[in-house]
Design a protein around this motif. Structure first.
Motif, PDB file in Angstrom:
ATOM      1  N   MET A 178      47.344  24.772  43.635  1.00 53.65           N
ATOM      2  CA  MET A 178      45.719  24.911  43.301  1.00 53.65           C
ATOM      3  C   MET A 178      44.890  25.945  44.038  1.00 53.65           C
ATOM      4  SD  MET A 178      43.733  23.879  40.742  1.00 53.65           S
ATOM      5  CE  MET A 178      44.726  22.367  40.121  1.00 53.65           C
ATOM      6  N   THR A 179      44.538  26.783  43.399  1.00 55.60           N
ATOM      7  CA  THR A 179      43.706  27.719  44.072  1.00 55.60           C
ATOM      8  C   THR A 179      42.093  27.485  43.821  1.00 55.60           C
ATOM      9  OG1 THR A 179      45.166  29.669  43.925  1.00 55.60           O
ATOM     10  CG2 THR A 179      42.834  30.220  44.381  1.00 55.60           C
ATOM     11  N   VAL A 180      41.124  27.240  44.584  1.00 58.78           N
ATOM     12  CA  VAL A 180      39.878  26.822  44.313  1.00 58.78           C
ATOM     13  C   VAL A 180      38.864  27.655  45.181  1.00 58.78           C
ATOM     14  CG1 VAL A 180      38.282  24.884  44.964  1.00 58.78           C
ATOM     15  CG2 VAL A 180      40.654  24.364  44.572  1.00 58.78           C
ATOM     16  N   ALA A 181      37.749  27.940  44.283  1.00 61.08           N
ATOM     17  CA  ALA A 181      36.583  28.815  44.775  1.00 61.08           C
ATOM     18  C   ALA A 181      35.482  27.853  44.858  1.00 61.08           C
ATOM     19  CB  ALA A 181      36.226  29.976  43.762  1.00 61.08           C
ATOM     20  N   LYS A 182      34.793  28.063  46.216  1.00 55.05           N
ATOM     21  CA  LYS A 182      33.673  27.119  46.700  1.00 55.05           C
ATOM     22  C   LYS A 182      32.439  27.972  47.268  1.00 55.05           C
ATOM     23  CE  LYS A 182      34.385  22.992  48.668  1.00 55.05           C
ATOM     24  NZ  LYS A 182      34.986  22.136  49.344  1.00 55.05           N
ATOM     25  N   TRP A 183      31.592  27.583  46.928  1.00 51.31           N
ATOM     26  CA  TRP A 183      30.272  28.151  47.504  1.00 51.31           C
ATOM     27  C   TRP A 183      29.130  26.997  47.727  1.00 51.31           C
ATOM     28  CZ3 TRP A 183      25.207  29.633  46.404  1.00 51.31           C
ATOM     29  CH2 TRP A 183      24.449  30.375  47.354  1.00 51.31           C
ATOM     30  N   ASN A 184      28.538  26.819  49.036  1.00 45.44           N
ATOM     31  CA  ASN A 184      27.611  25.892  49.158  1.00 45.44           C
ATOM     32  C   ASN A 184      28.050  24.340  48.635  1.00 45.44           C
ATOM     33  OD1 ASN A 184      25.616  27.496  50.611  1.00 45.44           O
ATOM     34  ND2 ASN A 184      24.013  27.054  49.095  1.00 45.44           N
ATOM     35  N   GLY A 185      29.464  23.992  48.878  1.00 46.73           N
ATOM     36  CA  GLY A 185      29.945  22.733  48.473  1.00 46.73           C
ATOM     37  C   GLY A 185      30.095  22.552  47.242  1.00 46.73           C
ATOM     38  N   ALA A 186      29.773  23.354  46.100  1.00 48.14           N
ATOM     39  CA  ALA A 186      29.915  23.596  44.664  1.00 48.14           C
ATOM     40  C   ALA A 186      31.501  24.121  44.535  1.00 48.14           C
ATOM     41  CB  ALA A 186      28.853  24.067  44.062  1.00 48.14           C
ATOM     42  N   ILE A 187      32.124  23.359  43.631  1.00 45.59           N
ATOM     43  CA  ILE A 187      33.601  23.966  43.131  1.00 45.59           C
ATOM     44  C   ILE A 187      33.159  24.838  42.168  1.00 45.59           C
ATOM     45  CG2 ILE A 187      35.661  23.680  42.240  1.00 45.59           C
ATOM     46  CD1 ILE A 187      35.741  21.064  43.588  1.00 45.59           C
ATOM     47  N   LEU A 188      33.273  26.250  42.193  1.00 46.97           N
ATOM     48  CA  LEU A 188      33.123  27.107  41.278  1.00 46.97           C
ATOM     49  C   LEU A 188      34.188  27.272  40.252  1.00 46.97           C
ATOM     50  CD1 LEU A 188      31.527  29.952  43.387  1.00 46.97           C
ATOM     51  CD2 LEU A 188      30.409  28.062  42.356  1.00 46.97           C
ATOM     52  N   ALA A 189      35.333  27.192  40.695  1.00 42.70           N
ATOM     53  CA  ALA A 189      36.546  27.311  39.879  1.00 42.70           C
ATOM     54  C   ALA A 189      37.796  26.813  40.572  1.00 42.70           C
ATOM     55  CB  ALA A 189      36.763  28.888  39.498  1.00 42.70           C
ATOM     56  N   GLU A 190      38.719  26.260  39.826  1.00 39.25           N
ATOM     57  CA  GLU A 190      40.088  25.744  40.290  1.00 39.25           C
ATOM     58  C   GLU A 190      41.151  25.892  39.066  1.00 39.25           C
ATOM     59  OE1 GLU A 190      39.871  21.675  41.568  1.00 39.25           O
ATOM     60  OE2 GLU A 190      38.457  21.241  39.921  1.00 39.25           O
ATOM     61  N   SER A 191      42.263  26.580  39.855  1.00 44.57           N
ATOM     62  CA  SER A 191      43.336  26.798  38.724  1.00 44.57           C
ATOM     63  C   SER A 191      44.716  27.012  39.522  1.00 44.57           C
ATOM     64  CB  SER A 191      43.022  28.099  37.829  1.00 44.57           C
ATOM     65  OG  SER A 191      44.026  28.296  37.033  1.00 44.57           O
ATOM     66  N   ASP A 192      45.657  26.879  38.740  1.00 45.18           N
ATOM     67  CA  ASP A 192      47.114  27.280  39.200  1.00 45.18           C
ATOM     68  C   ASP A 192      47.600  28.592  38.599  1.00 45.18           C
ATOM     69  OD1 ASP A 192      47.690  25.099  40.899  1.00 45.18           O
ATOM     70  OD2 ASP A 192      48.115  23.769  39.168  1.00 45.18           O
ATOM     71  N   ALA A 193      46.623  29.195  37.893  1.00 45.51           N
ATOM     72  CA  ALA A 193      47.085  30.419  37.125  1.00 45.51           C
ATOM     73  C   ALA A 193      46.326  31.427  37.205  1.00 45.51           C
ATOM     74  CB  ALA A 193      47.027  29.998  35.585  1.00 45.51           C
ATOM     75  N   VAL A 194      45.989  31.701  38.504  1.00 40.42           N
ATOM     76  CA  VAL A 194      44.995  32.909  39.041  1.00 40.42           C
ATOM     77  C   VAL A 194      45.963  33.964  39.006  1.00 40.42           C
ATOM     78  CG1 VAL A 194      43.192  31.596  40.211  1.00 40.42           C
ATOM     79  CG2 VAL A 194      45.093  32.336  41.412  1.00 40.42           C
ATOM     80  N   LYS A 195      45.221  35.189  38.893  1.00 41.34           N
ATOM     81  CA  LYS A 195      46.029  36.397  38.853  1.00 41.34           C
ATOM     82  C   LYS A 195      45.515  37.334  40.044  1.00 41.34           C
ATOM     83  CE  LYS A 195      46.831  36.412  33.899  1.00 41.34           C
ATOM     84  NZ  LYS A 195      48.288  36.077  33.743  1.00 41.34           N
ATOM     85  N   GLU A 196      46.037  37.960  40.790  1.00 49.46           N
ATOM     86  CA  GLU A 196      45.696  38.866  41.818  1.00 49.46           C
ATOM     87  C   GLU A 196      45.668  40.277  41.548  1.00 49.46           C
ATOM     88  OE1 GLU A 196      46.397  39.935  46.495  1.00 49.46           O
ATOM     89  OE2 GLU A 196      47.589  37.986  45.714  1.00 49.46           O
ATOM     90  N   VAL A 197      44.535  40.992  41.654  1.00 45.78           N
ATOM     91  CA  VAL A 197      44.543  42.389  41.357  1.00 45.78           C
ATOM     92  C   VAL A 197      43.807  43.039  42.196  1.00 45.78           C
ATOM     93  CG1 VAL A 197      43.690  44.217  39.597  1.00 45.78           C
ATOM     94  CG2 VAL A 197      44.533  41.828  38.708  1.00 45.78           C
ATOM     95  N   GLU A 198      44.540  43.992  43.085  1.00 42.33           N
ATOM     96  CA  GLU A 198      43.654  44.961  44.119  1.00 42.33           C
ATOM     97  C   GLU A 198      43.276  43.942  45.113  1.00 42.33           C
ATOM     98  OE1 GLU A 198      40.926  47.458  41.755  1.00 42.33           O
ATOM     99  OE2 GLU A 198      42.375  49.109  41.983  1.00 42.33           O
ATOM    100  N   GLY A 199      43.807  42.806  45.612  1.00 41.72           N
ATOM    101  CA  GLY A 199      43.503  41.882  46.374  1.00 41.72           C
ATOM    102  C   GLY A 199      42.403  40.683  46.189  1.00 41.72           C
ATOM    103  N   ASN A 200      41.922  40.741  44.895  1.00 47.70           N
ATOM    104  CA  ASN A 200      41.008  39.758  44.369  1.00 47.70           C
ATOM    105  C   ASN A 200      41.747  38.757  43.595  1.00 47.70           C
ATOM    106  OD1 ASN A 200      38.537  40.904  45.419  1.00 47.70           O
ATOM    107  ND2 ASN A 200      38.921  42.885  44.147  1.00 47.70           N
ATOM    108  N   LEU A 201      41.383  37.541  43.706  1.00 54.69           N
ATOM    109  CA  LEU A 201      41.950  36.722  42.847  1.00 54.69           C
ATOM    110  C   LEU A 201      41.103  36.512  41.637  1.00 54.69           C
ATOM    111  CD1 LEU A 201      43.161  34.092  45.383  1.00 54.69           C
ATOM    112  CD2 LEU A 201      44.555  35.772  44.280  1.00 54.69           C
ATOM    113  N   TYR A 202      41.435  36.444  40.286  1.00 61.46           N
ATOM    114  CA  TYR A 202      40.764  36.310  39.104  1.00 61.46           C
ATOM    115  C   TYR A 202      41.183  34.974  38.488  1.00 61.46           C
ATOM    116  CZ  TYR A 202      39.258  41.182  39.152  1.00 61.46           C
ATOM    117  OH  TYR A 202      38.800  42.077  39.478  1.00 61.46           O
ATOM    118  N   PHE A 203      40.206  34.189  38.349  1.00 59.69           N
ATOM    119  CA  PHE A 203      40.286  32.720  37.690  1.00 59.69           C
ATOM    120  C   PHE A 203      40.377  32.881  36.315  1.00 59.69           C
ATOM    121  CE2 PHE A 203      39.161  32.184  41.888  1.00 59.69           C
ATOM    122  CZ  PHE A 203      39.764  30.461  42.355  1.00 59.69           C
ATOM    123  N   PRO A 204      40.998  32.105  35.362  1.00 62.44           N
ATOM    124  CA  PRO A 204      40.939  32.083  33.916  1.00 62.44           C
ATOM    125  C   PRO A 204      39.470  31.517  33.230  1.00 62.44           C
ATOM    126  CG  PRO A 204      43.056  30.966  34.743  1.00 62.44           C
ATOM    127  CD  PRO A 204      42.277  31.417  35.982  1.00 62.44           C
TER     128      PRO A 204
END
Length: 94
Positions: free
Chosen positions: A1-27
């Motif tokens: 599971m890939t998770v994006a967090k900032w200031n303690g808040a979960i912004l996104a989480e998914s097993d289906a992220v896509k990597e483009v040019e070193g950036n992870l994109y969440f559905p």
């Protein structure tokens, strides 16, 4: 599971992220949009198209233009249409 967090808040989480040019994109359906506020910032990528930016808002804290997506990407980037990526101090872990 890939998770994006900032200031303690979960912004996104998914097993289906896509990597483009070193950036992870969440559905789109994996993003907690309650923390995103569309900004007026736009940028253009020659092969992905027009990017829309979002401020991340957690409580009283704002991280300006720290998320972006391509709501109507060019054909070469159709796999990330509507997907959301993060930067500017957002912690993304797998």
């Amino acid at each position: 599971m890939t998770v994006a967090k900032w200031n303690g808040a979960i912004l996104a989480e998914s097993d289906a992220v896509k990597e483009v040019e070193g950036n992870l994109y969440f559905p789109p359906d994996s993003v907690n949009r309650e923390y995103l506020r569309e900004s007026d910032t736009r940028s253009t990528c020659p092969w992905k198209g027009l990017a829309y930016y979002y401020d991340i808002v957690v409580g009283d804290d704002v991280n300006k233009d720290a998320a972006w997506n391509y709501p109507d990407s060019k054909p070469a980037a159709k796999e990330i249409t509507g997907y959301v990526a993060f930067w500017k101090g957002v912690e993304v872990t797998s």
